[in-house]
Design an enzyme around this catalytic site. Structure first.
Site, PDB file in Angstrom:
ATOM      1  N   LYS A   1       0.812  -1.203   0.000  1.00 16.98           N
ATOM      2  CA  LYS A   1       0.000   0.000   0.000  1.00 16.98           C
ATOM      3  C   LYS A   1       0.854   1.265   0.000  1.00 16.98           C
ATOM      4  O   LYS A   1       0.408   2.322  -0.421  1.00 16.98           O
ATOM      5  CB  LYS A   1      -0.886   0.034   1.253  1.00 16.98           C
ATOM      6  CG  LYS A   1      -1.924  -1.046   1.333  1.00 16.98           C
ATOM      7  CD  LYS A   1      -2.715  -0.851   2.663  1.00 16.98           C
ATOM      8  CE  LYS A   1      -3.677  -1.988   2.877  1.00 16.98           C
ATOM      9  NZ  LYS A   1      -4.394  -1.825   4.197  1.00 16.98           N
TER      10      LYS A   1
ATOM     11  N   ASP B   1      14.084  -0.362   1.885  1.00 18.82           N
ATOM     12  CA  ASP B   1      14.729  -0.350   3.199  1.00 18.82           C
ATOM     13  C   ASP B   1      15.796  -1.447   3.243  1.00 18.82           C
ATOM     14  O   ASP B   1      16.950  -1.217   2.879  1.00 18.82           O
ATOM     15  CB  ASP B   1      13.642  -0.536   4.263  1.00 18.82           C
ATOM     16  CG  ASP B   1      14.151  -0.309   5.676  1.00 18.82           C
ATOM     17  OD1 ASP B   1      15.356  -0.480   5.907  1.00 18.82           O
ATOM     18  OD2 ASP B   1      13.337   0.014   6.559  1.00 18.82           O
ATOM     19  N   THR B   2      15.417  -2.669   3.627  1.00 18.55           N
ATOM     20  CA  THR B   2      16.387  -3.766   3.563  1.00 18.55           C
ATOM     21  C   THR B   2      16.594  -4.213   2.117  1.00 18.55           C
ATOM     22  O   THR B   2      17.586  -4.868   1.804  1.00 18.55           O
ATOM     23  CB  THR B   2      15.895  -4.987   4.362  1.00 18.55           C
ATOM     24  OG1 THR B   2      14.704  -5.487   3.735  1.00 18.55           O
ATOM     25  CG2 THR B   2      15.578  -4.630   5.802  1.00 18.55           C
ATOM     26  N   GLY B   3      15.639  -3.886   1.242  1.00 18.03           N
ATOM     27  CA  GLY B   3      15.723  -4.285  -0.156  1.00 18.03           C
ATOM     28  C   GLY B   3      15.088  -5.638  -0.448  1.00 18.03           C
ATOM     29  O   GLY B   3      15.000  -6.054  -1.605  1.00 18.03           O
ATOM     30  N   LYS B   4      14.626  -6.307   0.594  1.00 23.60           N
ATOM     31  CA  LYS B   4      14.035  -7.640   0.420  1.00 23.60           C
ATOM     32  C   LYS B   4      12.822  -7.623  -0.505  1.00 23.60           C
ATOM     33  O   LYS B   4      12.700  -8.452  -1.415  1.00 23.60           O
ATOM     34  CB  LYS B   4      13.579  -8.176   1.792  1.00 23.60           C
ATOM     35  CG  LYS B   4      14.502  -9.234   2.362  1.00 23.60           C
ATOM     36  CD  LYS B   4      13.839  -9.939   3.523  1.00 23.60           C
ATOM     37  CE  LYS B   4      14.378  -9.440   4.847  1.00 23.60           C
ATOM     38  NZ  LYS B   4      13.656  -9.997   6.007  1.00 23.60           N
ATOM     39  N   THR B   5      11.954  -6.650  -0.268  1.00 22.29           N
ATOM     40  CA  THR B   5      10.730  -6.545  -1.064  1.00 22.29           C
ATOM     41  C   THR B   5      11.076  -6.306  -2.529  1.00 22.29           C
ATOM     42  O   THR B   5      10.558  -6.979  -3.423  1.00 22.29           O
ATOM     43  CB  THR B   5       9.850  -5.390  -0.537  1.00 22.29           C
ATOM     44  OG1 THR B   5       9.569  -5.626   0.845  1.00 22.29           O
ATOM     45  CG2 THR B   5       8.551  -5.268  -1.308  1.00 22.29           C
TER      46      THR B   5
ATOM     47  N   ASP C   1       3.121   3.519   6.577  1.00 17.19           N
ATOM     48  CA  ASP C   1       2.383   3.227   7.814  1.00 17.19           C
ATOM     49  C   ASP C   1       3.230   2.619   8.915  1.00 17.19           C
ATOM     50  O   ASP C   1       4.355   2.158   8.685  1.00 17.19           O
ATOM     51  CB  ASP C   1       1.273   2.213   7.516  1.00 17.19           C
ATOM     52  CG  ASP C   1       1.865   0.818   7.270  1.00 17.19           C
ATOM     53  OD1 ASP C   1       2.791   0.715   6.435  1.00 17.19           O
ATOM     54  OD2 ASP C   1       1.440  -0.145   7.935  1.00 17.19           O
TER      55      ASP C   1
END
Ligand code: PRP
Ligand code: MG
Ligand code: MN
Length: 209
Positions: free
Chosen positions: A47, A129-133, A185
């Site tokens: 989202k 952020d961590t890049g995982k997504t 969020d």
């Protein structure tokens, strides 16, 4: 910011006006880089990416109109989720996805020669952020064999290793703060803030699950 969040916000981190100026600038870079395409897919990562995506597409439209180099955007959505509280969890869920088969293009025939006209995609994400997504999403998108893949990330965490290299258009590079607002969020709260904000200790406690 809304009255009911008053104690939950420590500070405004990036005001809405500054975000909008930056998004307009990114739209300009994107127009230049996609100049060879007359239409592209914009893939919005839900989202968190919905506001950035809406504003970016709007600026692409306005710039196109003003320069007579109109770039048609076909918007699709994918919903990925991995965060609980302010922590990335092991499990990345793909909760839903639009149809990405447009990227494969269609088979065309000219003088009995066959061509496929694959399409380019711009992934629009709130934060890397961590890049995982983003790593998982890039893998998924590549299976559709698009002509070109670019990533716009409104925010990128300034961490030693990698995330920045996943992102072609960076809105702001930020240190390791957990930021909310402008659709980002904390356990589904704070998306409705216009500014990017840092939550307070009280806020974190109050909405912790
Ligand atoms: C957040 C954010 C990005 C992702 C970045 O999504 O919107 O999609 O995490 O984190 P990473 O680089 O560490 O993987 P979230 O899981 O909170 O879902 P949401 O966008 O629906 O809030
Ligand atoms: Mg997200
Ligand atoms: Mn989230």
């Amino acid at each position: 910011y809304p009255e009911h969040y008053h104690e939950d916000i420590e500070s405004v981190y990036i005001p809405h006006g500054i975000i909008m100026n930056r998004v307009e600038r990114l739209a300009g870079y994107i127009m230049d880089d996609f100049a060879d395409n007359n239409n592209i897919m914009v893939l919005c990562v839900l989202k968190g990416g919905y506001k950035f995506c809406a504003d970016l597409v709007e600026f692409i439209k306005v710039l196109g109109r003003n320069s007579n180099k109109y770039l048609e955007t076909r918007v699709e959505f994918i919903r990925l989720k991995s965060y609980l509280n302010d922590q990335s969890t092991e499990e990345l869920q793909i909760i839903g996805s639009g149809d990405l088969s447009f990227l494969r293009g269609r088979l065309l025939m000219f003088f009995s020669l066959f061509f496929t006209c694959t399409k380019s995609v711009l992934i629009v994400e709130a934060i890397v952020d961590t890049g995982k997504t983003m790593k998982a999403l890039l893998k998924h998108v590549e299976t559709f064999e698009p002509k070109m893949v670019k990533v716009a990330g409104l925010l990128v965490k300034r961490v030693p290793n990698m995330a920045e290299s996943l992102t072609d258009y960076v809105g702001f590079e930020i240190p390791n703060h957990f930021v909310v607002g402008y659709a980002l969020d904390y356990n589904e709260y704070f998306r409705d803030l216009n500014h990017l904000c840092v939550i307070s200790k009280t806020g974190k406690m109050k909405y912790k699950v």
